[in-house]
Design a protein around this motif. Sequence first.
Motif, PDB file in Angstrom:
ATOM      1  N   GLY A   1      -9.716   0.889  -9.661  1.00  0.00           N
ATOM      2  CA  GLY A   1     -10.232  -0.466  -9.761  1.00  0.00           C
ATOM      3  C   GLY A   1     -10.497  -1.111  -8.418  1.00  0.00           C
ATOM      4  O   GLY A   1     -10.312  -2.320  -8.256  1.00  0.00           O
ATOM      5  N   GLY A   2     -10.904  -0.316  -7.428  1.00  0.00           N
ATOM      6  CA  GLY A   2     -11.246  -0.863  -6.119  1.00  0.00           C
ATOM      7  C   GLY A   2     -10.076  -1.037  -5.181  1.00  0.00           C
ATOM      8  O   GLY A   2     -10.091  -1.938  -4.336  1.00  0.00           O
ATOM      9  N   ARG A   3      -9.076  -0.155  -5.295  1.00  0.00           N
ATOM     10  CA  ARG A   3      -7.873  -0.298  -4.469  1.00  0.00           C
ATOM     11  C   ARG A   3      -7.818   0.650  -3.272  1.00  0.00           C
ATOM     12  O   ARG A   3      -6.799   0.723  -2.583  1.00  0.00           O
ATOM     13  CB  ARG A   3      -6.623  -0.067  -5.338  1.00  0.00           C
ATOM     14  N   LEU A   4      -8.886   1.391  -2.992  1.00  0.00           N
ATOM     15  CA  LEU A   4      -8.835   2.428  -1.965  1.00  0.00           C
ATOM     16  C   LEU A   4      -9.180   1.887  -0.582  1.00  0.00           C
ATOM     17  O   LEU A   4     -10.104   1.103  -0.414  1.00  0.00           O
ATOM     18  CB  LEU A   4      -9.808   3.561  -2.308  1.00  0.00           C
ATOM     19  N   ARG A   5      -8.428   2.348   0.402  1.00  0.00           N
ATOM     20  CA  ARG A   5      -8.789   2.231   1.818  1.00  0.00           C
ATOM     21  C   ARG A   5      -8.800   3.642   2.376  1.00  0.00           C
ATOM     22  O   ARG A   5      -7.831   4.380   2.236  1.00  0.00           O
ATOM     23  CB  ARG A   5      -7.769   1.356   2.563  1.00  0.00           C
ATOM     24  N   LEU A   6      -9.887   4.029   3.015  1.00  0.00           N
ATOM     25  CA  LEU A   6     -10.005   5.385   3.550  1.00  0.00           C
ATOM     26  C   LEU A   6      -9.578   5.388   5.011  1.00  0.00           C
ATOM     27  O   LEU A   6     -10.271   4.847   5.874  1.00  0.00           O
ATOM     28  CB  LEU A   6     -11.438   5.895   3.409  1.00  0.00           C
TER      29      LEU A   6
ATOM     30  N   LYS B   1      -2.242  -1.006  -3.306  1.00  0.00           N
ATOM     31  CA  LYS B   1      -3.387  -0.366  -2.664  1.00  0.00           C
ATOM     32  C   LYS B   1      -3.076   1.106  -2.391  1.00  0.00           C
ATOM     33  O   LYS B   1      -1.917   1.502  -2.265  1.00  0.00           O
ATOM     34  CB  LYS B   1      -3.742  -1.061  -1.349  1.00  0.00           C
ATOM     35  N   LEU B   2      -4.145   1.890  -2.239  1.00  0.00           N
ATOM     36  CA  LEU B   2      -4.017   3.318  -1.939  1.00  0.00           C
ATOM     37  C   LEU B   2      -4.786   3.620  -0.665  1.00  0.00           C
ATOM     38  O   LEU B   2      -5.884   3.097  -0.459  1.00  0.00           O
ATOM     39  CB  LEU B   2      -4.574   4.161  -3.088  1.00  0.00           C
ATOM     40  N   CYS B   3      -4.202   4.465   0.179  1.00  0.00           N
ATOM     41  CA  CYS B   3      -4.851   4.773   1.448  1.00  0.00           C
ATOM     42  C   CYS B   3      -4.595   6.222   1.829  1.00  0.00           C
ATOM     43  O   CYS B   3      -3.494   6.746   1.597  1.00  0.00           O
ATOM     44  CB  CYS B   3      -4.315   3.849   2.538  1.00  0.00           C
ATOM     45  N   SER B   4      -5.599   6.872   2.396  1.00  0.00           N
ATOM     46  CA  SER B   4      -5.371   8.173   3.021  1.00  0.00           C
ATOM     47  C   SER B   4      -4.843   7.907   4.415  1.00  0.00           C
ATOM     48  O   SER B   4      -5.392   7.112   5.158  1.00  0.00           O
ATOM     49  CB  SER B   4      -6.671   8.978   3.084  1.00  0.00           C
TER      50      SER B   4
ATOM     51  N   ALA C   1       5.399  20.909   2.984  1.00  0.00           N
ATOM     52  CA  ALA C   1       4.464  20.759   1.860  1.00  0.00           C
ATOM     53  C   ALA C   1       3.720  19.432   1.942  1.00  0.00           C
ATOM     54  O   ALA C   1       4.310  18.399   2.261  1.00  0.00           O
ATOM     55  CB  ALA C   1       5.234  20.838   0.544  1.00  0.00           C
ATOM     56  N   PHE C   2       2.416  19.484   1.643  1.00  0.00           N
ATOM     57  CA  PHE C   2       1.580  18.285   1.580  1.00  0.00           C
ATOM     58  C   PHE C   2       0.783  18.311   0.282  1.00  0.00           C
ATOM     59  O   PHE C   2       0.053  19.273   0.027  1.00  0.00           O
ATOM     60  CB  PHE C   2       0.595  18.238   2.764  1.00  0.00           C
ATOM     61  N   HIS C   3       0.909  17.263  -0.528  1.00  0.00           N
ATOM     62  CA  HIS C   3       0.059  17.147  -1.710  1.00  0.00           C
ATOM     63  C   HIS C   3      -1.382  16.892  -1.276  1.00  0.00           C
ATOM     64  O   HIS C   3      -1.632  16.236  -0.262  1.00  0.00           O
ATOM     65  CB  HIS C   3       0.536  16.011  -2.605  1.00  0.00           C
ATOM     66  N   GLU C   4      -2.342  17.387  -2.057  1.00  0.00           N
ATOM     67  CA  GLU C   4      -3.754  17.158  -1.730  1.00  0.00           C
ATOM     68  C   GLU C   4      -4.055  15.659  -1.839  1.00  0.00           C
ATOM     69  O   GLU C   4      -3.684  15.004  -2.803  1.00  0.00           O
ATOM     70  CB  GLU C   4      -4.651  17.960  -2.675  1.00  0.00           C
ATOM     71  N   THR C   5      -4.750  15.138  -0.857  1.00  0.00           N
ATOM     72  CA  THR C   5      -4.849  13.687  -0.670  1.00  0.00           C
ATOM     73  C   THR C   5      -5.516  12.972  -1.837  1.00  0.00           C
ATOM     74  O   THR C   5      -4.947  12.034  -2.427  1.00  0.00           O
ATOM     75  CB  THR C   5      -5.603  13.386   0.633  1.00  0.00           C
TER      76      THR C   5
ATOM     77  N   CYS D   1       0.835  -1.205   0.000  1.00  0.00           N
ATOM     78  CA  CYS D   1       0.000   0.000   0.000  1.00  0.00           C
ATOM     79  C   CYS D   1       0.869   1.255   0.000  1.00  0.00           C
ATOM     80  O   CYS D   1       1.967   1.261   0.563  1.00  0.00           O
ATOM     81  CB  CYS D   1      -0.891  -0.016   1.247  1.00  0.00           C
ATOM     82  N   ILE D   2       0.365   2.306  -0.636  1.00  0.00           N
ATOM     83  CA  ILE D   2       0.929   3.653  -0.536  1.00  0.00           C
ATOM     84  C   ILE D   2      -0.066   4.509   0.231  1.00  0.00           C
ATOM     85  O   ILE D   2      -1.248   4.542  -0.101  1.00  0.00           O
ATOM     86  CB  ILE D   2       1.182   4.268  -1.928  1.00  0.00           C
ATOM     87  N   GLU D   3       0.412   5.190   1.266  1.00  0.00           N
ATOM     88  CA  GLU D   3      -0.460   6.055   2.057  1.00  0.00           C
ATOM     89  C   GLU D   3      -0.131   7.517   1.780  1.00  0.00           C
ATOM     90  O   GLU D   3       1.030   7.899   1.709  1.00  0.00           O
ATOM     91  CB  GLU D   3      -0.318   5.735   3.544  1.00  0.00           C
TER      92      GLU D   3
END
Length: 272
Positions: A93-98, A65-68, A46-50, A21-23
Motif C-alpha cells: 500500500g505504498g510503504r516502500l523506501r528503496l 514502512k519497509l526499506c531495503s 544467512a540473508f533472506h532475499e530482500t 520502519c523495518i529494513e
Amino acid sequence: GTDPAKIRDWAQAAEELGYHCIEVADHVFGAAARGDWKPLYSEKDAFHETFTTMAFIAAVTRTIKLCSGVLILPQRQTGVVAKQAAEVDILSGGRLRLGVGVGWNHVEYEALDTDWKTRGARQAEQIEVMRRLWTEDLVTFKGRFHDLVDVNILPAPVQRPIPVWFGGSSDAVLKRTARIGDGWMPILAPDQAEPRLALLREHLTSFGRDPETFGLEGWLRMDERDPQRWAAAAAGWKRLGAQMVMLYPMFRMPTFDEQIDILRRFKEVTAV
C-alpha cells in the motif's frame, strides 16, 4: 531464522512497539575468505532475499514502512529491480523506501557476472531508468548500460516514483546522493558522520536542493548489548538533524525472545 511464523511475529512486534520502519538487508551470495581478502560476512551468515522478505512482511503488517537496507543495485538487472520494487510498493500500500548501495564485496559481483569497476556509474543510470519506469506510460532510453524501446511496468507502483535513499559515504557516493537521491543512510558514528554530512549538504546546495528537507538516517552498528551507547549514538545523530536511526546489531541473538527484548530496549532508550 527460517520459521515464517517467527518472522511474522517479529515484524508485528516491531509495528506494535511503534517503530517507523523495518529494513531488510541484501546479499545474494555468502563468500569464503581467499588470500588477503576477508569478507565482513562469510559463507556461514544467512540473508533472506530482500524483495521476497519485504513482500512477506507487507502481508503481515499494516502501517510500518519497509526499506531495503541496502540493496546492492549495480549487481542486479535494473528492470527486474524496478518491477520487484513496484510490486512490493503495491502489496504494502505504498510503504516502500528503496535503499541502495554499490557494495563492498567484489567476489559477489564476480559470481553474479556483473562489473565491479563501473558500479557507481551504473547505479546512477539505473536510478534514472527506474524512476522513468515507475512514472511513465512507455519508456525509451539509451544510455551507457541500458537500451529500452517503448517498454513499461504494469501494474505501476503506488508511489510514483518510489523514494530512493543511498548508503555509503565515499566522496563519489555523497555527490551522487546529493544529485539524485531522496535521502542518505550511512553506517557511521555521529562524529565520523559530521564532516561527511557537511560535504553532502554543500553538494545539495550546489545542485539547488534544500539540505533541510533531505532525508537522513543514521545506522547504529553495534557490537554489543549496551543500551547507553545506543542512546548516546542516537542522540548524536539527532543533533546532526537525522529524522531516524536504525539499530544494526552485529552481536548474535540466538533466541526469538532475545530479538523481541532488543526491540523493546532500543525503543525505550531512544524514546523522546
